[in-house]
Design a protein around this motif. Structure first.
Motif, short mmCIF file in Angstrom:
data_model
loop_
_atom_site.label_atom_id
_atom_site.label_comp_id
_atom_site.label_asym_id
_atom_site.label_seq_id
_atom_site.Cartn_x
_atom_site.Cartn_y
_atom_site.Cartn_z
N ARG A 1 0.80 -1.22 0.00
CA ARG A 1 0.00 0.00 0.00
C ARG A 1 0.83 1.28 0.00
NH1 ARG A 1 -5.41 -0.86 0.70
NH2 ARG A 1 -5.96 -2.96 1.32
N ALA A 2 2.01 1.24 0.59
CA ALA A 2 2.86 2.44 0.67
C ALA A 2 4.33 2.06 0.48
CB ALA A 2 2.65 3.15 2.00
N PRO A 3 4.71 1.65 -0.73
CA PRO A 3 6.08 1.19 -0.96
C PRO A 3 7.15 2.26 -0.79
CG PRO A 3 4.89 1.36 -3.03
CD PRO A 3 3.89 1.59 -1.93
N SER A 4 6.75 3.53 -0.81
CA SER A 4 7.74 4.59 -0.60
C SER A 4 8.07 4.78 0.87
CB SER A 4 7.23 5.90 -1.20
OG SER A 4 6.10 6.36 -0.49
N VAL A 5 7.30 4.12 1.76
CA VAL A 5 7.49 4.28 3.21
C VAL A 5 7.88 2.96 3.87
CG1 VAL A 5 6.35 4.94 5.37
CG2 VAL A 5 5.87 6.21 3.27
N PHE A 6 7.30 1.85 3.41
CA PHE A 6 7.52 0.55 4.05
C PHE A 6 8.27 -0.41 3.13
CE2 PHE A 6 3.53 2.20 5.80
CZ PHE A 6 3.79 2.15 7.16
N THR A 7 8.98 -1.34 3.75
CA THR A 7 9.63 -2.44 3.04
C THR A 7 9.60 -3.66 3.95
OG1 THR A 7 11.57 -3.05 1.76
CG2 THR A 7 11.98 -1.95 3.86
N GLU A 8 10.07 -4.76 3.43
CA GLU A 8 10.18 -5.97 4.25
C GLU A 8 11.65 -6.29 4.47
OE1 GLU A 8 7.65 -9.40 3.69
OE2 GLU A 8 6.51 -8.23 2.22
N VAL A 9 11.98 -6.61 5.70
CA VAL A 9 13.33 -7.03 6.06
C VAL A 9 13.20 -8.34 6.81
CG1 VAL A 9 15.39 -6.48 7.41
CG2 VAL A 9 14.21 -4.67 6.17
N ASP A 10 13.86 -9.37 6.32
CA ASP A 10 13.78 -10.70 6.92
C ASP A 10 12.34 -11.18 7.06
OD1 ASP A 10 16.57 -10.86 7.16
OD2 ASP A 10 16.54 -9.90 9.13
N GLY A 11 11.49 -10.80 6.11
CA GLY A 11 10.10 -11.26 6.10
C GLY A 11 9.15 -10.45 6.96
N PHE A 12 9.60 -9.34 7.53
CA PHE A 12 8.75 -8.52 8.38
C PHE A 12 8.74 -7.08 7.87
CE2 PHE A 12 10.18 -11.98 11.06
CZ PHE A 12 8.97 -12.45 11.54
N GLY A 13 7.60 -6.40 8.06
CA GLY A 13 7.48 -5.02 7.63
C GLY A 13 8.32 -4.08 8.48
N THR A 14 8.84 -3.05 7.83
CA THR A 14 9.62 -2.04 8.54
C THR A 14 9.49 -0.71 7.78
OG1 THR A 14 11.78 -1.53 9.50
CG2 THR A 14 11.78 -2.53 7.34
#
Length: 61
Positions: A19-32
């Protein structure tokens, strides 16, 4: 407004990054939150990501 992801609640659905790829990403399978984007909680897509997070791990303060 500050945005954060509670790592104890997140189970890695990826809804936030979708929904907001400019703000969130996944690291080791978890959102950050991407570095430098912690103060973006007022953006509409960030609010939408928080509302649709299935584990309610996104915090807007």
């Amino acid at each position: 407004m500050k945005v954060s992801v509670d790592p104890d609640r997140c189970y890695g659905s990826g809804e936030c990054a979708y929904r907001a790829p400019s703000v969130f990403t996944e690291v080791d399978g978890f959102g950050t939150v991407l570095p430098g984007r912690e103060q973006t909680g007022d953006e509409p897509e960030v609010r939408e990501a928080a509302e649709h997070c299935p584990s309610q791990a996104i915090r807007l303060t």
